[in-house]
Design an enzyme around this catalytic site. Structure first.
Site, PDB file in Angstrom:
ATOM      1  N   GLY A 227       1.590   5.009  -0.533  1.00 16.24           N
ATOM      2  CA  GLY A 227       0.863   6.267  -0.739  1.00 16.24           C
ATOM      3  C   GLY A 227       1.860   7.396  -0.857  1.00 16.24           C
ATOM      4  NE  ARG A 228       5.606   8.742   4.148  1.00 17.90           N
ATOM      5  CZ  ARG A 228       5.271   9.471   5.210  1.00 17.90           C
ATOM      6  NH1 ARG A 228       5.569  10.759   5.229  1.00 17.90           N
ATOM      7  NH2 ARG A 228       4.652   8.925   6.238  1.00 17.90           N
TER       8      ARG A 228
ATOM      9  CE1 TYR B 230      -0.987  10.138   5.043  1.00 20.73           C
ATOM     10  CE2 TYR B 230       1.278   9.963   4.331  1.00 20.73           C
ATOM     11  CZ  TYR B 230       0.056   9.380   4.578  1.00 20.73           C
ATOM     12  OH  TYR B 230      -0.122   8.032   4.358  1.00 20.73           O
TER      13      TYR B 230
ATOM     14  CD  GLU C  72      -2.613  -1.327   2.581  1.00 25.69           C
ATOM     15  OE1 GLU C  72      -2.300  -0.547   3.512  1.00 25.69           O
ATOM     16  OE2 GLU C  72      -3.483  -2.204   2.700  1.00 25.69           O
TER      17      GLU C  72
ATOM     18  CB  CYS D 240      -2.394  33.777  15.674  1.00 28.10           C
ATOM     19  SG  CYS D 240      -2.168  34.689  17.207  1.00 28.10           S
ATOM     20  CD  GLU D 241       0.762  27.415  17.933  1.00 22.71           C
ATOM     21  OE1 GLU D 241       1.814  27.179  18.565  1.00 22.71           O
ATOM     22  OE2 GLU D 241      -0.373  27.466  18.448  1.00 22.71           O
TER      23      GLU D 241
END
Length: 463
Positions: free
Chosen positions: A322-323, A421, A320, A391-392
């Site tokens: 994906g990435r 992702y 499988e 704002c973090e």
């Protein structure tokens, strides 16, 4: 090396101690092909092109930030995985990495299957024309409505993850008068991440049924007790961003051991084994991923060797990725807004995106590369931190990178290997608008997922 002799100059001497940084590249204009998608290059004017298109023109037409997806590279990687495993195995693209209707059509055309893990991903897959029998449904807590949807659609496999789900699915399948093929997801006691794996009892997680505790074998008994379920095989997944197959060898040995127990107790040999995904990609020049052909040969040899030792016929193998398919095919294009030099520390480069379009650095402390793409430079390197506009304080895209000292507001920079992702985990934090996904191919560009608008946000807020 003394701190005053930092490779980027004395201004950076107190930032990272010796051994905790990479030396700046000898050429800030170079683009490592391990990290960037296949069609990325600099033209005769020093401007980066993707799919034959000038990034400045793409920014002018589609705005920034924007995900630029190299369709030719995506298709080539999909074919490489398909061809590496051949007709005797199945390659399921892990849709959680990034999924859209265009991507589903490309997968269908290139002969790959699709792994989904929610009703939304299943809806996209079906809407784009993926044959249901080539879809597998994952998830540790599938809602009854999701099971109903999947069985009604005729998905090829459902990967069951708990005793409760076995009962729910059996009831759903019986109610629809079908015999639903299933795999059982097991935890094999192997945790693998990047370059190392721990071959111990990694039981403390939400996924799967334990081999060592006997839960997996009990799940087999429960599935076999239901006439509405057809047990096709065993599924395992050992981690993410894996660069070798050593962990898979341990996992395969333990899964084959379970197959032998099933044969001995029930007199049947299951025809399928799914070893999951998690194969790594190059986010930086230091990463060294393996090619699909090498991975396929290694996994096939491992399964055949373990089955021979257990006196079992080798089951059909599934994987499988994906990435490993979509990750390297995409870069995210940003415009520099501010450049803030902190004397004796580093330079903060703020762009017009941030953790809302790539949460991975904040969430996983992920590492990325970055480059100035709208021009070349002869300036020296400056140790930089690329940050977003949210704002973090943890709104970081690239924690430590060398960018040219003449970087200025209005320049375009790009972060490669953002296909997996990033858009799929994007958020509306600060009511930010999710960027578009722009597919580029042979000098043409088209939006496959459009940029959100303020009207989209307000439409959902019913007041």
């Amino acid at each position: 090396m003394s701190r005053s002799a930092h490779p980027a100059g004395p201004r950076h001497g107190d930032v990272l101690t010796e051994g905790h940084y990479q030396a700046p590249p000898s050429d800030l204009n170079a683009l490592d092909p391990k990290v960037w998608s296949a069609t990325v290059a600099r033209d005769e004017h020093g401007v980066v092109t993707v799919g034959g298109l000038d990034v400045r023109a793409l920014a002018a037409e589609f705005g920034t930030p924007a995900y630029l997806l190299d369709e030719a590279d995506f298709r080539a990687r999909a074919r490489a995985w398909r061809d590496a495993f051949g007709p005797g195995a199945d390659v399921y693209y892990a849709g959680k990495a990034f999924l859209s209707k265009a991507v589903v059509r490309w997968l269908h055309e290139e002969g790959l299957n699709l792994d989904v893990c929610s009703s939304g991903e299943l809806a996209v897959a079906l809407a784009a024309g993926m044959p249901a029998e080539r879809i597998a449904l994952h998830g540790n807590n599938k809602a009854p409505a999701e099971l109903e949807q999947a069985v009604k659609a005729g998905v090829g496999h459902i990967v069951v993850d708990s005793y409760q789900e076995i009962e729910r699915l059996a009831e759903v399948a019986a109610g629809q008068g079908v015999r639903q093929p299933v795999l059982i997801r097991v935890t094999v006691g192997v945790e693998a991440h990047t370059h190392e794996f721990i071959a111990t009892a990694h039981e403390d997680q939400k996924f799967g049924l334990s081999l060592t505790g006997g839960a997996a074998l009990e799940a087999v008994r429960r599935v076999l007790a239901h006439g509405s379920l057809e047990l096709r095989g065993i599924h395992s997944h050992i981690g993410s961003q894996i660069f070798d197959t050593a962990g898979f060898e341990v996992a395969a040995r333990r899964v084959v051991g379970l197959l032998a127990e099933i044969r001995d107790e029930h007199g049947i040999e299951l025809p399928e084994i799914d070893l999951g995904g998690g194969l790594g990609i190059a986010y930086t020049s230091e990463d060294d991923p393996r090619e699909p052909a090498e991975i396929a040969a290694s996994l096939a040899a491992i399964v055949h060797r373990e089955c021979a030792a257990a006196r079992l016929e080798a089951p059909r193998l599934s994987v499988e990725p994906g990435r490993a398919i979509v990750g390297p095919t995409t870069c995210t294009l940003y415009e520099v807004g501010t450049v803030k030099h902190l004397e004796g520390l580093r330079t903060y480069v703020s762009v017009d995106g941030g953790m809302s379009d790539n949460i991975r650095t904040a969430l996983y402390d992920a590492e990325y590369s970055v480059a100035l793409v709208s021009r070349t430079t002869a300036a020296g390197p400056m140790l930089s931190r690329v940050v977003g506009k949210h704002c973090e304080s943890g709104d970081i895209l690239v924690r430590d990178a060398f960018l040219p000292e003449d970087l200025a507001p209005g320049d375009l920079i790009a972060v490669p290997a953002t296909g997996a992702y990033c858009r799929s985990m994007a958020s509306n934090y600060n009511h930010a608008l999710k960027p578009p996904v722009v597919a580029v191919l042979d000098g043409r560009a088209r939006v496959i997922v459009r940029r959100e608008t303020e009207e989209d946000l307000l439409r959902l807020d019913i007041g």
